[in-house]
Motif scaffolding. Structure first.
Motif, PDB file in Angstrom:
ATOM      1  N   HIS A 273       0.853  -1.101  -0.181  1.00 10.29           N
ATOM      2  CA  HIS A 273       0.072  -0.008  -0.171  1.00 10.29           C
ATOM      3  C   HIS A 273       0.787   0.972  -0.034  1.00 10.29           C
ATOM      4  O   HIS A 273       1.850   1.455   0.897  1.00 10.29           O
ATOM      5  CB  HIS A 273      -0.903   0.058   1.285  1.00 10.29           C
ATOM      6  CG  HIS A 273      -1.975   1.016   1.215  1.00 10.29           C
ATOM      7  ND1 HIS A 273      -2.581   1.354  -0.027  1.00 10.29           N
ATOM      8  CD2 HIS A 273      -2.694   1.830   2.215  1.00 10.29           C
ATOM      9  CE1 HIS A 273      -3.721   2.137   0.326  1.00 10.29           C
ATOM     10  NE2 HIS A 273      -3.616   2.412   1.673  1.00 10.29           N
ATOM     11  N   PHE A 274       0.967   2.159  -1.136  1.00  9.22           N
ATOM     12  CA  PHE A 274       2.334   2.666  -1.530  1.00  9.22           C
ATOM     13  C   PHE A 274       2.357   3.827  -0.522  1.00  9.22           C
ATOM     14  O   PHE A 274       3.454   4.676  -0.748  1.00  9.22           O
ATOM     15  CB  PHE A 274       2.136   3.053  -2.870  1.00  9.22           C
ATOM     16  CG  PHE A 274       2.467   1.851  -3.867  1.00  9.22           C
ATOM     17  CD1 PHE A 274       3.850   1.870  -4.107  1.00  9.22           C
ATOM     18  CD2 PHE A 274       1.397   1.256  -4.246  1.00  9.22           C
ATOM     19  CE1 PHE A 274       4.140   0.757  -5.093  1.00  9.22           C
ATOM     20  CE2 PHE A 274       1.884   0.188  -5.343  1.00  9.22           C
ATOM     21  CZ  PHE A 274       3.168  -0.157  -5.466  1.00  9.22           C
ATOM     22  N   GLU A 275       1.591   4.273   0.372  1.00 12.27           N
ATOM     23  CA  GLU A 275       1.596   5.706   1.093  1.00 12.27           C
ATOM     24  C   GLU A 275       3.109   5.280   1.933  1.00 12.27           C
ATOM     25  O   GLU A 275       3.374   4.554   2.185  1.00 12.27           O
ATOM     26  CB  GLU A 275       0.595   6.159   1.876  1.00 12.27           C
ATOM     27  CG  GLU A 275       0.105   5.088   2.854  1.00 12.27           C
ATOM     28  CD  GLU A 275      -1.282   5.094   3.233  1.00 12.27           C
ATOM     29  OE1 GLU A 275      -1.641   5.900   4.275  1.00 12.27           O
ATOM     30  OE2 GLU A 275      -2.096   4.384   2.586  1.00 12.27           O
ATOM     31  N   LYS A 276       3.334   6.495   2.309  1.00 15.09           N
ATOM     32  CA  LYS A 276       4.706   6.518   3.182  1.00 15.09           C
ATOM     33  C   LYS A 276       4.500   7.442   4.255  1.00 15.09           C
ATOM     34  O   LYS A 276       4.039   8.578   4.294  1.00 15.09           O
ATOM     35  CB  LYS A 276       5.888   7.286   2.597  1.00 15.09           C
ATOM     36  CG  LYS A 276       6.618   6.269   1.585  1.00 15.09           C
ATOM     37  CD  LYS A 276       7.967   6.808   0.963  1.00 15.09           C
ATOM     38  CE  LYS A 276       8.481   5.723  -0.159  1.00 15.09           C
ATOM     39  NZ  LYS A 276       9.516   6.553  -1.023  1.00 15.09           N
ATOM     40  N   MET A 277       4.484   6.879   5.509  1.00 11.37           N
ATOM     41  CA  MET A 277       4.255   7.438   6.745  1.00 11.37           C
ATOM     42  C   MET A 277       5.452   8.066   7.616  1.00 11.37           C
ATOM     43  O   MET A 277       6.401   6.943   7.846  1.00 11.37           O
ATOM     44  CB  MET A 277       3.237   6.640   7.657  1.00 11.37           C
ATOM     45  CG  MET A 277       1.900   5.936   6.770  1.00 11.37           C
ATOM     46  SD  MET A 277       0.947   7.219   6.035  1.00 11.37           S
ATOM     47  CE  MET A 277       0.233   8.149   7.534  1.00 11.37           C
ATOM     48  N   LEU A 278       5.430   9.122   8.253  1.00 11.47           N
ATOM     49  CA  LEU A 278       6.652   9.256   8.954  1.00 11.47           C
ATOM     50  C   LEU A 278       6.710   8.497  10.156  1.00 11.47           C
ATOM     51  O   LEU A 278       7.971   8.011  10.426  1.00 11.47           O
ATOM     52  CB  LEU A 278       6.162  10.801   9.440  1.00 11.47           C
ATOM     53  CG  LEU A 278       7.358  11.222  10.218  1.00 11.47           C
ATOM     54  CD1 LEU A 278       9.035  11.658   9.494  1.00 11.47           C
ATOM     55  CD2 LEU A 278       7.271  12.703  11.227  1.00 11.47           C
ATOM     56  N   TYR A 279       5.619   7.979  10.805  1.00  6.08           N
ATOM     57  CA  TYR A 279       5.847   7.231  11.934  1.00  6.08           C
ATOM     58  C   TYR A 279       6.520   5.784  11.501  1.00  6.08           C
ATOM     59  O   TYR A 279       7.573   5.082  12.526  1.00  6.08           O
ATOM     60  CB  TYR A 279       4.738   7.012  12.787  1.00  6.08           C
ATOM     61  CG  TYR A 279       3.442   6.244  11.959  1.00  6.08           C
ATOM     62  CD1 TYR A 279       3.565   5.057  11.469  1.00  6.08           C
ATOM     63  CD2 TYR A 279       2.305   7.063  11.571  1.00  6.08           C
ATOM     64  CE1 TYR A 279       2.541   4.446  10.947  1.00  6.08           C
ATOM     65  CE2 TYR A 279       1.372   6.629  10.914  1.00  6.08           C
ATOM     66  CZ  TYR A 279       1.440   5.284  10.533  1.00  6.08           C
ATOM     67  OH  TYR A 279       0.300   4.783   9.992  1.00  6.08           O
ATOM     68  N   ASP A 280       6.362   5.362  10.523  1.00  7.20           N
ATOM     69  CA  ASP A 280       6.910   4.135  10.064  1.00  7.20           C
ATOM     70  C   ASP A 280       8.546   4.034   9.765  1.00  7.20           C
ATOM     71  O   ASP A 280       9.210   3.451  10.165  1.00  7.20           O
ATOM     72  CB  ASP A 280       6.305   3.777   8.611  1.00  7.20           C
ATOM     73  CG  ASP A 280       4.895   2.777   8.825  1.00  7.20           C
ATOM     74  OD1 ASP A 280       4.805   2.162   9.998  1.00  7.20           O
ATOM     75  OD2 ASP A 280       4.157   2.937   7.948  1.00  7.20           O
ATOM     76  N   GLN A 281       8.819   5.509   9.042  1.00  6.32           N
ATOM     77  CA  GLN A 281      10.037   5.754   8.880  1.00  6.32           C
ATOM     78  C   GLN A 281      10.859   5.710  10.137  1.00  6.32           C
ATOM     79  O   GLN A 281      11.972   5.084  10.438  1.00  6.32           O
ATOM     80  CB  GLN A 281      10.384   6.952   8.005  1.00  6.32           C
ATOM     81  CG  GLN A 281       9.292   7.062   6.841  1.00  6.32           C
ATOM     82  CD  GLN A 281       9.268   5.815   5.931  1.00  6.32           C
ATOM     83  OE1 GLN A 281      10.212   5.168   5.620  1.00  6.32           O
ATOM     84  NE2 GLN A 281       8.059   5.648   5.465  1.00  6.32           N
ATOM     85  N   ALA A 282      10.269   6.348  11.249  1.00  9.68           N
ATOM     86  CA  ALA A 282      11.177   6.762  12.459  1.00  9.68           C
ATOM     87  C   ALA A 282      11.217   5.289  13.186  1.00  9.68           C
ATOM     88  O   ALA A 282      12.449   4.971  13.672  1.00  9.68           O
ATOM     89  CB  ALA A 282      10.350   7.566  13.302  1.00  9.68           C
ATOM     90  N   LEU A 283      10.371   4.537  13.332  1.00 10.26           N
ATOM     91  CA  LEU A 283      10.214   3.214  14.048  1.00 10.26           C
ATOM     92  C   LEU A 283      11.109   2.076  13.262  1.00 10.26           C
ATOM     93  O   LEU A 283      11.800   1.615  13.942  1.00 10.26           O
ATOM     94  CB  LEU A 283       8.845   2.708  14.339  1.00 10.26           C
ATOM     95  CG  LEU A 283       8.081   3.517  15.244  1.00 10.26           C
ATOM     96  CD1 LEU A 283       6.729   3.243  15.025  1.00 10.26           C
ATOM     97  CD2 LEU A 283       8.704   3.462  16.633  1.00 10.26           C
ATOM     98  N   ILE A 284      10.850   2.261  11.954  1.00  8.92           N
ATOM     99  CA  ILE A 284      11.760   1.411  11.321  1.00  8.92           C
ATOM    100  C   ILE A 284      13.254   1.575  11.123  1.00  8.92           C
ATOM    101  O   ILE A 284      14.118   0.648  11.374  1.00  8.92           O
ATOM    102  CB  ILE A 284      11.366   1.082   9.784  1.00  8.92           C
ATOM    103  CG1 ILE A 284       9.850   0.340   9.789  1.00  8.92           C
ATOM    104  CG2 ILE A 284      12.163   0.197   8.858  1.00  8.92           C
ATOM    105  CD1 ILE A 284       9.014   0.263   8.520  1.00  8.92           C
ATOM    106  N   ALA A 285      13.583   2.821  11.017  1.00  7.23           N
ATOM    107  CA  ALA A 285      14.807   2.843  11.142  1.00  7.23           C
ATOM    108  C   ALA A 285      15.623   2.829  12.581  1.00  7.23           C
ATOM    109  O   ALA A 285      16.774   2.267  12.570  1.00  7.23           O
ATOM    110  CB  ALA A 285      15.192   4.601  10.933  1.00  7.23           C
ATOM    111  N   MET A 286      14.763   2.991  13.495  1.00  6.82           N
ATOM    112  CA  MET A 286      15.307   2.604  15.001  1.00  6.82           C
ATOM    113  C   MET A 286      15.389   1.252  15.051  1.00  6.82           C
ATOM    114  O   MET A 286      16.587   0.783  15.577  1.00  6.82           O
ATOM    115  CB  MET A 286      14.277   3.223  15.976  1.00  6.82           C
ATOM    116  CG  MET A 286      14.869   3.275  17.430  1.00  6.82           C
ATOM    117  SD  MET A 286      13.399   3.541  18.532  1.00  6.82           S
ATOM    118  CE  MET A 286      13.099   5.136  17.955  1.00  6.82           C
ATOM    119  N   LEU A 287      14.435   0.385  14.596  1.00  6.77           N
ATOM    120  CA  LEU A 287      14.669  -1.022  14.519  1.00  6.77           C
ATOM    121  C   LEU A 287      16.138  -1.505  13.793  1.00  6.77           C
ATOM    122  O   LEU A 287      16.722  -2.441  14.461  1.00  6.77           O
ATOM    123  CB  LEU A 287      13.542  -1.673  13.888  1.00  6.77           C
ATOM    124  CG  LEU A 287      13.575  -3.068  13.526  1.00  6.77           C
ATOM    125  CD1 LEU A 287      13.469  -3.971  14.840  1.00  6.77           C
ATOM    126  CD2 LEU A 287      12.085  -3.576  12.701  1.00  6.77           C
TER     127      LEU A 287
END
Length: 701
Positions: A273-287
Motif C-alpha cells: 500500500h504505497f503511502e509513506k508515513m513518518l511514524y513508519d520511517q522513524a520506528l523502522i529506522a530505529m529497528l
C-alpha cells in the motif's frame, strides 16, 4: 421523500474552507456541506433534528480518495447527504481522540475497522451505525452509499427508538472498553508466552507474522531483539533477521528513493500500500539501527541510513519539524509514481543494463505482480530484490561489491528519471507525537553510527517542537502554516518524552533531559487516572469527545501508555525518583489483565516489563566530554547492544544543573583525574572503574 435540492456549485466552498488540515482542505469544495468537528455542527443537527454523518480519513489514504471521488464529489449523493444529515469531516491524524473512539465503536459493531471510517450518530454523538468504505451504488451483496442514506432516513423518521437504543448500547460498550480491573505484576513468564505466541504465527518462508497482509510492526520485532538479548534464543534472532531481510528486499521498500511503504497487501512483502508515513520511517529506522548494533550486520546500517536519507531529503520542513506522510496515489492511480514497465527502463538504461535490472529487480515484460491492485495494464513492475547477493554472485558471475556499485549507478539514473513524474501529494502538517518518534530515531542512529548530521536534525526538531508547539510544558498536537493548535494528547507527551530521553543520551545536553522531566510532570498532572492508575488519552482540561479513553493496545505505532511505562522507569532511574517507579508498577497492575489477554498486541508494554525485570543499569560517566578516555568509554557503550540502560555524562569541572536532577550525582567524581564509570543496577552499585574493559564486564553480569 421530498426531492432534495441540488447541491451548491462545485466552485463554492463548504465549512471546511478555513481549516488547516490538508485532508479537510481536500474536501473544502465538495458539494457535501461538510462541517469540521465542533459545536456548530452538533447544534445544527439538534436544531434541524437530523442524524450526523461522520467521515474520518486522512490525506494520503487511497480508499478515502476513492470514496471522495465516487460519492462526496457527486452532486446527487451530496444532495441526499445534505438533505438527510449534518455531515462532519475529521482528519484522523489531526484528531486521533475522535478517531480512536469511533474506530472502537466500529469494531464493536462490525468486528472490523479501517479508513475511510463512516459513522452515523445522534446529535449527542452516540453512534448507531458504522462501516468503512461504501461504493456509490449497491451491488454484489454490498449496500451503496445512496441506499444507505435512504435507509437511515427511514429509520430516523419511522423507527428512531431503535437507533437511539443502539446508540445507548454502543455508548455503554465504549465505556466498558476503558474500564480496568487490577491484576498481578508481570514476570518473566510473560516474555516467554509472548515469544511462544509470535513463534506460532511466524511465516518461516517469508518472514513477518500471519499469512495475509504484512505490517512491519517494529515494536514487535524490537521485542524479539530484546528477548534474544536476554535468552540467547537463536530462533528469536532468526525470526527478527528473516523479517528484516525480507522487508528490505521486498516491494514494500522503495529501492530507488528509499523509505518504507505502509504495509504489503500480500504475504511476500511484494505489493505495498504505497503511502509513506513518518511514524513508519522513524520506528523502522530505529529497528534497523538496533539490529545493526546487536548483530553487526552492515546491511542493517545501510537500510537505516537510507530511510533517514529519505526522511531528511523529502519530509523535513525548513522550520525543523517533519511532515506527516506522502500519498499512495498520483494522477489518481495508486502506486503510479513507483511502477515501471520494462520498456520505460530500457529507454533510460539501454538493453544491457535492462537485462541486469531484470535479474536483480525481477522486472518482466508482462509485469511482476497482479494488475488487480494497480488498476493498470498488466505490464507494470514493482522493483524488488528477488535474490540475495550470494545468489547474484553465482547468477551474474560478479563480486558483491561490483554488483552493488552497478545497482547504485542504475538506481541514480532511474531515481532521477522518476523525479520528473507527477509526485504523490505530501501531507505537510507537523504532528508532535510522530516528530517525537523521529527525534528518538535520529538520536539513536546518530549515537550508534557517530553521525553528527542525524544528531543536529534531532536537535533542530526538538527545538522546533519546544519553541513552536509547547507553552509552559503544555503541548499542542498539530502545526501547519505558522499555526499550532489542538490540545496535546497522551501520544504527544509520551512519544516526545521518549525522543528527548534518547536525545539526551546521545548529546548530553541537560536542557533536553530537564524538558522531558517537566513534560512528564505535566502528563502525570493532567492525564493520570488517580483512582485506577494508567493514563487517559486526553487531558483533564481538554474538551472530551464522547468518552475519555484509556488504552494499551499497540497499532501501527505503540500505545502511549506502553511508551510512557518505559519512560517512567527510565526517568525514575535517571532522577532517583522512586515515586515514579511505584507509579510504573501501579500502571503495570492496572493493565496487566489486558496484557495477558493479548500478549502480541502489547509488545511495547512487554518491552517495558523486560526493562523492569532486569538486569538493567544506570551508568554515569564522569569525565571531560572532549577527553579521549571519555570518548572511548562512550564509544564502547554505543558499540554494544545495551537496551536496558540509562546513561548520564557528568563533566567534573562543569556539572551544570545535573546535581539538581539526581541527588547522588554530586557524590560521583572522577578518580585520580581519570574518566570514571559508575554502574548501578538490580538494587546495588558496582565499584567505580576507570577501565573500559572492566566497565563492559560489569554491564554483562
Amino acid at each position: 421523500m421530498n426531492n432534495p435540492k441540488r447541491s451548491t456549485s462545485k466552485n463554492s466552498y463548504n465549512h471546511l474552507k478555513n481549516e488547516k488540515s490538508p485532508y479537510l482542505i481536500q474536501h473544502a469544495k465538495n458539494p457535501v456541506d461538510w462541517y469540521p468537528w465542533g459545536d456548530e455542527a452538533f447544534e445544527k443537527a439538534k436544531k434541524e433534528d437530523k442524524p450526523v454523518f461522520l467521515s474520518i480519513g486522512y490525506s494520503t489514504c487511497h480508499w478515502c480518495h476513492v470514496m471522495a471521488h465516487e460519492s462526496f464529489e457527486d452532486h446527487e449523493v451530496a444532495a441526499l447527504m445534505n438533505h438527510v444529515f449534518v455531515s462532519i469531516k475529521v482528519d484522523r491524524e489531526e484528531r486521533p481522540d475522535i478517531d480512536s473512539v469511533y474506530m472502537t465503536a466500529c469494531q464493536i459493531m462490525t468486528g472490523t475497522g479501517g479508513w475511510p471510517l463512516t459513522i452515523i450518530m445522534t446529535p449527542d454523538k452516540k453512534p448507531f451505525f458504522a462501516g468503512t468504505y461504501f461504493p456509490r451504488e449497491s451491488g454484489f451483496g454490498a449496500i451503496g452509499l445512496k441506499d444507505l442514506i435512504l435507509n437511515v432516513q427511514d429509520i430516523w423518521n419511522d423507527n428512531r427508538g431503535e437507533a437511539l437504543n443502539s446508540g445507548d448500547q454502543i455508548y455503554k460498550a465504549l465505556q466498558d472498553v476503558s474500564k480496568t480491573v487490577k491484576g498481578p505484576e508481570l514476570d518473566e513468564n510473560v516474555l516467554e508466552k509472548c515469544y511462544d505466541e509470535l513463534s506460532k504465527v511466524f511465516d518461516n518462508e517469508n518472514g513477518g507474522f500471519g499469512d495475509f497482509q504484512k505490517f512491519p510492526t517494529p515494536h514487535t520485532l524490537i521485542f524479539l531483539l530484546r528477548y534474544w538479548k536476554r535468552t540467547a534464543n537463536k530462533h528469536a534472532l532468526y525470526m527478527l533477521t528473516k523479517t528484516l531481510d525480507s522487508m528490505a528486499k521486498g516491494g514494500i521498500y522503495d529501492h530507488l528513493g528509499f523509505g518504507f511503504h505502509r504495509y504489503s497487501v500480500d504475504k511476500f512483502w511484494l505489493v505495498p500500500h504505497f503511502e509513506k508515513m513518518l511514524y513508519d520511517q522513524a520506528l523502522i529506522a530505529m529497528l534497523y539501527t538496533e539490529a545493526f548494533q546487536a548483530t553487526g550486520k552492515s546491511n542493517y546500517k545501510e537500510i537505516a541510513e537510507e530511510v533517514l536519507t529519505y526522511v531528511l531529503r523529502d519530509m523535513k520542513s525548513s522550520e525543523g519539524g517533519f511532515y506527516s506522510a506522502e500519498d499512495a496515489d498520483s494522477e489518481g492511480v495508486e502506486g503510479k509514481f513507483y511502477l515501471w514497465t520494462m520498456e520505460e527502463i530500457q529507454d533510460i538504461l539501454g538493453k544491457e543494463d535492462t537485462k541486469f535490472v531484470s535479474t536483480v529487480f525481477d522486472v518482466k515484460e508482462d509485469g511482476n505482480f497482479s494488475d488487480d491492485y494497480s488498476h493498470e495494464s498488466n505490464n507494470k513492475n514493482i522493483l524488488h530484490l528477488k535474490y540475495s547477493f550470494d545468489e547474484l554472485n553465482d547468477i551474474l558471475g560478479m563480486e558483491t561489491d561490483k554488483i552493488q556499485e552497478k545497482i547504485e549507478n542504475i538506481r541514480l539514473k532511474l531515481y532521477n528519471e522518476r523525479k520528473k513524474r507527477v509526485h504523490p501529494h505530501k501531507d505537510d502538517k507537523i504532528l508532535t507525537d510522530w516528530n517525537g518518534l523521529m527525534i528518538a530515531s535520529l538520536a539513536k542512529a546518530g549515537q550508534v553510527f557517530k553521525n553528527s548530521k542525524y544528531l543536529e536534525a534531532a536537535k533542530d526538531t526538538a527545538d522546533f517542537i519546544i519553541k513552536k508547539m509547547c507553552t509552559n510544558s503544555r503541548l499542542m498536537h498539530r502545526y501547519r502554516e505558522g499555526d499550532a493548535d489542538i490540545t496535546g494528547n497522551l501520544d504527544d507527551y509520551s512519544f516526545l518524552i521518549w525522543g528527548l530521553l534518547e536525545l539526551y543520551s546521545a548529546i548530553f545536553d541537560t536542557k533536553y533531559l530537564k524538558t522531558s522531566i517537566e513534560l512528564n510532570k505535566t502528563l502525570i498532572n493532567h492525564f493520570w487516572d488517580n483512582s485506577n492508575g494508567g493514563f487517559y488519552f486526553t487531558s483533564d482540561d481538554a474538551k472530551q469527545v464522547l468518552i475519555r479513553e484509556k488504552k494499551t493496545f499497540d497499532s501501527a505505532t505503540p500505545s502511549g501508555n506502553s511508551v510512557e511505562l518505559l519512560n517512567l522507569i527510565r526517568i525514575a532511574r535517571l532522577t532517583e525518583d522512586y515515586e515514579l517507579e511505584s507509579m510504573a508498577i501501579k500502571m503495570e497492575t492496572t493493565f496487566s489483565r489486558n496484557i495477558l489477554r493479548s500478549l502480541t498486541g502489547h509488545t511495547q508494554f512487554i518491552n517495558a516489563v523486560d526493562y523492569k525485570i532486569g538486569p538493567s543499569y544506570e551508568v554515569v560517566i564522569v569525565g571531560k566530554p572532549t577527553n579521549p578516555d571519555t570518548i572511548q568509554m562512550l564509544n564502547s557503550l554505543n558499540k554494544h547492544y545495551l537496551p536496558n540502560m540509562v546513561l548520564i555524562l557528568k563533566d567534573p569541572d562543569n556539572p551544570g544543573d545535573l546535581d539538581e536532577i539526581s541527588e547522588s550525582l554530586k557524590f560521583k567524581n572522577s578518580i585520580d583525574g581519570k574518566t570514571t564509570a559508575y554502574i548501578c543496577g538490580s538494587g546495588s552499585c558496582k565499584k567505580p572503574t576507570t577501565d573500559v574493559v572492566e566497565m563492559l564486564k560489569l554491564l554483562e553480569q
